[in-house]
Design a protein around this motif. Structure first.
Motif, PDB file in Angstrom:
ATOM      1  N   TRP A   1       1.019  -1.043  -0.144  1.00  0.00           N
ATOM      2  CA  TRP A   1       0.110  -0.164   0.186  1.00  0.00           C
ATOM      3  C   TRP A   1       0.464   1.341   0.145  1.00  0.00           C
ATOM      4  CZ3 TRP A   1      -2.681  -3.517  -1.386  1.00  0.00           C
ATOM      5  CH2 TRP A   1      -3.781  -4.127  -0.248  1.00  0.00           C
ATOM      6  N   THR A   2       1.991   1.251   0.445  1.00  0.00           N
ATOM      7  CA  THR A   2       3.004   2.436   0.185  1.00  0.00           C
ATOM      8  C   THR A   2       3.202   2.503  -0.947  1.00  0.00           C
ATOM      9  OG1 THR A   2       3.856   1.793   2.402  1.00  0.00           O
ATOM     10  CG2 THR A   2       4.960   3.429   1.752  1.00  0.00           C
ATOM     11  N   ARG A   3       3.892   1.089  -1.826  1.00  0.00           N
ATOM     12  CA  ARG A   3       4.240   1.818  -2.566  1.00  0.00           C
ATOM     13  C   ARG A   3       2.907   2.560  -4.082  1.00  0.00           C
ATOM     14  NH1 ARG A   3       7.606  -2.631  -2.964  1.00  0.00           N
ATOM     15  NH2 ARG A   3       6.129  -3.981  -4.026  1.00  0.00           N
ATOM     16  N   ASP A   4       2.046   1.133  -3.354  1.00  0.00           N
ATOM     17  CA  ASP A   4       0.282   1.824  -4.306  1.00  0.00           C
ATOM     18  C   ASP A   4      -0.471   2.159  -3.856  1.00  0.00           C
ATOM     19  OD1 ASP A   4      -1.061  -0.355  -7.083  1.00  0.00           O
ATOM     20  OD2 ASP A   4      -1.226   2.284  -6.188  1.00  0.00           O
ATOM     21  N   PRO A   5      -0.879   3.175  -3.079  1.00  0.00           N
ATOM     22  CA  PRO A   5      -2.141   3.277  -2.474  1.00  0.00           C
ATOM     23  C   PRO A   5      -3.385   3.009  -2.847  1.00  0.00           C
ATOM     24  CG  PRO A   5      -0.277   5.786  -2.557  1.00  0.00           C
ATOM     25  CD  PRO A   5       0.321   4.408  -3.241  1.00  0.00           C
ATOM     26  N   ALA A   6      -3.844   3.331  -4.540  1.00  0.00           N
ATOM     27  CA  ALA A   6      -4.593   3.003  -4.987  1.00  0.00           C
ATOM     28  C   ALA A   6      -4.880   1.616  -4.625  1.00  0.00           C
ATOM     29  CB  ALA A   6      -4.680   3.833  -6.129  1.00  0.00           C
ATOM     30  N   ALA A   7      -4.168   1.192  -4.353  1.00  0.00           N
ATOM     31  CA  ALA A   7      -4.411  -0.603  -4.848  1.00  0.00           C
ATOM     32  C   ALA A   7      -4.652  -1.114  -3.615  1.00  0.00           C
ATOM     33  CB  ALA A   7      -3.345  -1.419  -4.904  1.00  0.00           C
ATOM     34  N   GLU A   8      -5.079  -0.778  -1.836  1.00  0.00           N
ATOM     35  CA  GLU A   8      -5.728  -0.550  -1.157  1.00  0.00           C
ATOM     36  C   GLU A   8      -6.890  -0.315  -1.256  1.00  0.00           C
ATOM     37  OE1 GLU A   8      -4.603   1.223   2.500  1.00  0.00           O
ATOM     38  OE2 GLU A   8      -5.436  -0.036   4.001  1.00  0.00           O
ATOM     39  N   LYS A   9      -7.550   1.033  -2.019  1.00  0.00           N
ATOM     40  CA  LYS A   9      -8.958   1.017  -2.251  1.00  0.00           C
ATOM     41  C   LYS A   9     -10.016  -0.297  -3.117  1.00  0.00           C
ATOM     42  CE  LYS A   9      -8.607   5.821  -1.988  1.00  0.00           C
ATOM     43  NZ  LYS A   9      -7.118   5.703  -1.655  1.00  0.00           N
ATOM     44  N   LEU A  10      -8.651  -1.058  -3.756  1.00  0.00           N
ATOM     45  CA  LEU A  10      -9.287  -1.577  -5.186  1.00  0.00           C
ATOM     46  C   LEU A  10      -9.524  -3.703  -4.002  1.00  0.00           C
ATOM     47  CD1 LEU A  10      -7.249  -1.165  -8.587  1.00  0.00           C
ATOM     48  CD2 LEU A  10      -9.739  -1.395  -7.561  1.00  0.00           C
ATOM     49  N   SER A  11      -8.597  -3.628  -3.466  1.00  0.00           N
ATOM     50  CA  SER A  11      -8.512  -4.990  -2.870  1.00  0.00           C
ATOM     51  C   SER A  11      -9.786  -4.652  -1.845  1.00  0.00           C
ATOM     52  CB  SER A  11      -7.095  -5.251  -1.985  1.00  0.00           C
ATOM     53  OG  SER A  11      -7.208  -4.399  -0.474  1.00  0.00           O
ATOM     54  N   ASN A  12     -11.004  -4.318  -1.626  1.00  0.00           N
ATOM     55  CA  ASN A  12     -11.547  -4.854  -1.004  1.00  0.00           C
ATOM     56  C   ASN A  12     -12.995  -5.567  -2.054  1.00  0.00           C
ATOM     57  OD1 ASN A  12     -13.940  -3.399  -3.227  1.00  0.00           O
ATOM     58  ND2 ASN A  12     -12.672  -1.780  -1.953  1.00  0.00           N
ATOM     59  N   LEU A  13     -13.895  -6.058  -0.931  1.00  0.00           N
ATOM     60  CA  LEU A  13     -15.007  -7.689  -2.214  1.00  0.00           C
ATOM     61  C   LEU A  13     -15.660  -6.839  -2.708  1.00  0.00           C
ATOM     62  CD1 LEU A  13     -15.186 -10.222  -0.872  1.00  0.00           C
ATOM     63  CD2 LEU A  13     -17.445  -9.799   0.208  1.00  0.00           C
ATOM     64  N   GLN A  14     -16.513  -5.634  -2.290  1.00  0.00           N
ATOM     65  CA  GLN A  14     -17.180  -5.452  -3.362  1.00  0.00           C
ATOM     66  C   GLN A  14     -16.967  -5.348  -4.771  1.00  0.00           C
ATOM     67  OE1 GLN A  14     -16.493  -3.734  -0.178  1.00  0.00           O
ATOM     68  NE2 GLN A  14     -17.749  -2.251   0.057  1.00  0.00           N
ATOM     69  N   HIS A  15     -15.523  -4.799  -4.508  1.00  0.00           N
ATOM     70  CA  HIS A  15     -15.320  -4.325  -6.510  1.00  0.00           C
ATOM     71  C   HIS A  15     -14.803  -6.207  -6.817  1.00  0.00           C
ATOM     72  CE1 HIS A  15     -13.396  -0.267  -5.023  1.00  0.00           C
ATOM     73  NE2 HIS A  15     -13.711  -0.364  -6.612  1.00  0.00           N
ATOM     74  N   TYR A  16     -14.262  -7.331  -6.170  1.00  0.00           N
ATOM     75  CA  TYR A  16     -13.941  -8.019  -6.528  1.00  0.00           C
ATOM     76  C   TYR A  16     -14.935  -8.844  -7.247  1.00  0.00           C
ATOM     77  CZ  TYR A  16     -12.066 -12.982  -6.770  1.00  0.00           C
ATOM     78  OH  TYR A  16     -11.553 -13.951  -7.164  1.00  0.00           O
ATOM     79  N   MET A  17     -16.229  -8.666  -6.035  1.00  0.00           N
ATOM     80  CA  MET A  17     -17.645  -9.189  -6.358  1.00  0.00           C
ATOM     81  C   MET A  17     -17.904  -8.729  -8.041  1.00  0.00           C
ATOM     82  SD  MET A  17     -17.659 -11.608  -4.819  1.00  0.00           S
ATOM     83  CE  MET A  17     -19.609 -12.695  -4.484  1.00  0.00           C
ATOM     84  N   ALA A  18     -17.651  -7.449  -8.363  1.00  0.00           N
ATOM     85  CA  ALA A  18     -18.525  -6.867  -9.151  1.00  0.00           C
ATOM     86  C   ALA A  18     -18.057  -6.853 -10.252  1.00  0.00           C
ATOM     87  CB  ALA A  18     -18.900  -5.070  -8.650  1.00  0.00           C
ATOM     88  N   ASP A  19     -16.425  -6.875 -10.767  1.00  0.00           N
ATOM     89  CA  ASP A  19     -16.368  -6.284 -11.676  1.00  0.00           C
ATOM     90  C   ASP A  19     -15.076  -7.209 -11.932  1.00  0.00           C
ATOM     91  OD1 ASP A  19     -13.486  -3.827 -12.610  1.00  0.00           O
ATOM     92  OD2 ASP A  19     -14.149  -5.709 -13.923  1.00  0.00           O
ATOM     93  N   PRO A  20     -15.340  -8.508 -12.894  1.00  0.00           N
ATOM     94  CA  PRO A  20     -14.532  -9.069 -14.026  1.00  0.00           C
ATOM     95  C   PRO A  20     -13.254  -9.413 -13.947  1.00  0.00           C
ATOM     96  CG  PRO A  20     -16.883  -9.714 -14.558  1.00  0.00           C
ATOM     97  CD  PRO A  20     -16.815  -8.114 -14.137  1.00  0.00           C
ATOM     98  N   ASP A  21     -12.550  -8.330 -14.422  1.00  0.00           N
ATOM     99  CA  ASP A  21     -11.749  -7.491 -14.576  1.00  0.00           C
ATOM    100  C   ASP A  21     -10.503  -7.413 -13.849  1.00  0.00           C
ATOM    101  OD1 ASP A  21      -9.335  -4.387 -15.242  1.00  0.00           O
ATOM    102  OD2 ASP A  21      -9.856  -6.676 -16.376  1.00  0.00           O
ATOM    103  N   VAL A  22     -10.959  -6.993 -11.964  1.00  0.00           N
ATOM    104  CA  VAL A  22     -10.584  -6.837 -11.239  1.00  0.00           C
ATOM    105  C   VAL A  22     -10.611  -8.366 -10.457  1.00  0.00           C
ATOM    106  CG1 VAL A  22     -11.000  -6.471  -8.594  1.00  0.00           C
ATOM    107  CG2 VAL A  22     -11.633  -4.605 -10.098  1.00  0.00           C
ATOM    108  N   ARG A  23     -11.313  -9.286 -10.710  1.00  0.00           N
ATOM    109  CA  ARG A  23     -11.341 -11.082 -10.526  1.00  0.00           C
ATOM    110  C   ARG A  23      -9.891 -11.187 -11.802  1.00  0.00           C
ATOM    111  NH1 ARG A  23     -16.583 -10.175 -10.123  1.00  0.00           N
ATOM    112  NH2 ARG A  23     -16.824 -11.774 -12.237  1.00  0.00           N
ATOM    113  N   ARG A  24      -9.769 -10.995 -12.657  1.00  0.00           N
ATOM    114  CA  ARG A  24      -8.874 -11.631 -13.570  1.00  0.00           C
ATOM    115  C   ARG A  24      -7.788 -11.307 -13.157  1.00  0.00           C
ATOM    116  NH1 ARG A  24     -12.853 -10.903 -17.576  1.00  0.00           N
ATOM    117  NH2 ARG A  24     -12.616  -9.165 -17.770  1.00  0.00           N
ATOM    118  N   ARG A  25      -7.481  -9.514 -12.595  1.00  0.00           N
ATOM    119  CA  ARG A  25      -6.358  -9.306 -12.502  1.00  0.00           C
ATOM    120  C   ARG A  25      -5.573 -10.320 -11.027  1.00  0.00           C
ATOM    121  NH1 ARG A  25      -7.096  -4.281 -11.466  1.00  0.00           N
ATOM    122  NH2 ARG A  25      -8.472  -3.506 -12.379  1.00  0.00           N
ATOM    123  N   ALA A  26      -6.935  -9.955 -10.051  1.00  0.00           N
ATOM    124  CA  ALA A  26      -6.611 -10.587  -8.305  1.00  0.00           C
ATOM    125  C   ALA A  26      -6.253 -12.599  -9.219  1.00  0.00           C
ATOM    126  CB  ALA A  26      -7.895 -11.364  -8.578  1.00  0.00           C
TER     127      ALA A  26
END
Ligand code: APR
Length: 259
Positions: free
Chosen positions: A46-71
């Motif tokens: 998170w220090t290196r990529d503060p935006a990444a912390e916001k992305l690592s939450n459940l609703q993004h993962y469940m809602a966005d297939p692209d987030v899941r593919r990257r995960a």
């Protein structure tokens, strides 16, 4: 970083000698020397990529297939697969084998405490584990290795074989509830211990960071061992700043295994 002096180390070793029921809370800082980056340390994810912390939450993962593919691609490359336990993990095994460890609560998902030899029965993986997958619809669990084999064969977002639901690593993401039984177990351990160590954690993520004041309020001694200051240092009976792989073996050297 103010490196502990011998008297600090001697004082904490005396705490260990006097304790019967030690609870340890570990964070990502105990695994960095095994090659797994932490989150908020100087080189943290998170220090290196503060935006990444916001992305690592459940609703993004469940809602966005692209987030899941990257995960799933990130899981393929996770440092945990090649990581080996380090001297810090092994020091906690020594503490357990000396009959001093009541419960090891870890925020880490890498399974390195088990790999080092800590008893699974004493471990609470409060933020889950990367070694399993869970279906977010029917709850079915399976080995992460099987799901990764499917991704390697080209399934970029593998679905549950049983119900077609979304699969996720069995880790607890932001926005996801912790396992109530695990939280109760951690809380009870903190209330019943006579010494609590917080090791390699910035103590910024609740509810689990709350075990530190809980132990303090239950008249346990509190020792924080970390590479940098935390907001709970003022609560502690002792604070040791340094490299865990060096500090922890020093704290447990001389303990006799009783098992
Ligand atoms: N020796 C000593 N301290 C270290 C070392 C080391 N080798 N490596 C890192 N640290 C320290 C860092 O300075 C930092 O203060 O460990 C701490 C790790 O803090 P975080 O990165 O915040 O990790 P943690 O407290 O475990 O985070 C809690 O946040 O992102 C979520 O779910 C994730 O479980 C994680 C939770």
């Amino acid at each position: 970083m103010d490196v502990p002096v011998d008297s600090d180390l001697a004082r904490v070793r005396s705490f260990i000698d006097e304790a019967q029921r030690i609870v340890v809370l570990t964070g990502a800082g105990i695994s960095t020397e095994s090659g797994i980056p932490d989150f908020r340390g100087p080189q943290g994810v998170w220090t290196r990529d503060p935006a990444a912390e916001k992305l690592s939450n459940l609703q993004h993962y469940m809602a966005d297939p692209d987030v899941r593919r990257r995960a799933w691609q990130a899981r393929l490359q996770h440092e945990a697969w090649d990581a080996q336990p380090n001297a810090g993990h092994r020091a906690l095994v020594t503490l357990e084998r000396a009959g001093k460890l009541d419960t090891l609560i870890t925020q880490n998902i890498d399974g390195l405490h088990q790999r080092a030899g800590s008893s699974p029965a004493r471990i609470v993986e409060i933020h889950g584990t990367i070694h399993e997958v869970v279906c977010m619809q029917c709850g079915e669990r399976g080995p992460m290795s099987g799901a990764l084999a499917r991704v390697r064969k080209g399934e970029l977002d593998p679905a549950c074989f049983t119900c077609g639901g979304i699969l996720k690593s069995a880790t607890i993401s932001f926005g996801q509830a912790l396992v109530a039984a695990d939280l109760r177990r951690a809380d009870q351990a903190a209330r019943g211990c006579d010494l609590l160590f917080a090791i390699g954690s910035s103590l910024k993520v609740f509810p689990i960071a709350g075990v530190v004041p809980v132990a303090k309020d239950a008249d346990a001694r509190v020792v924080i061992v970390n590479g940098e200051a935390t907001e709970m240092d003022a609560l502690a009976d002792a604070v040791l700043h340094g490299v865990l792989g060096e500090l922890l073996p020093t704290l447990v050297s001389g303990l006799i295994s009783t098992s």
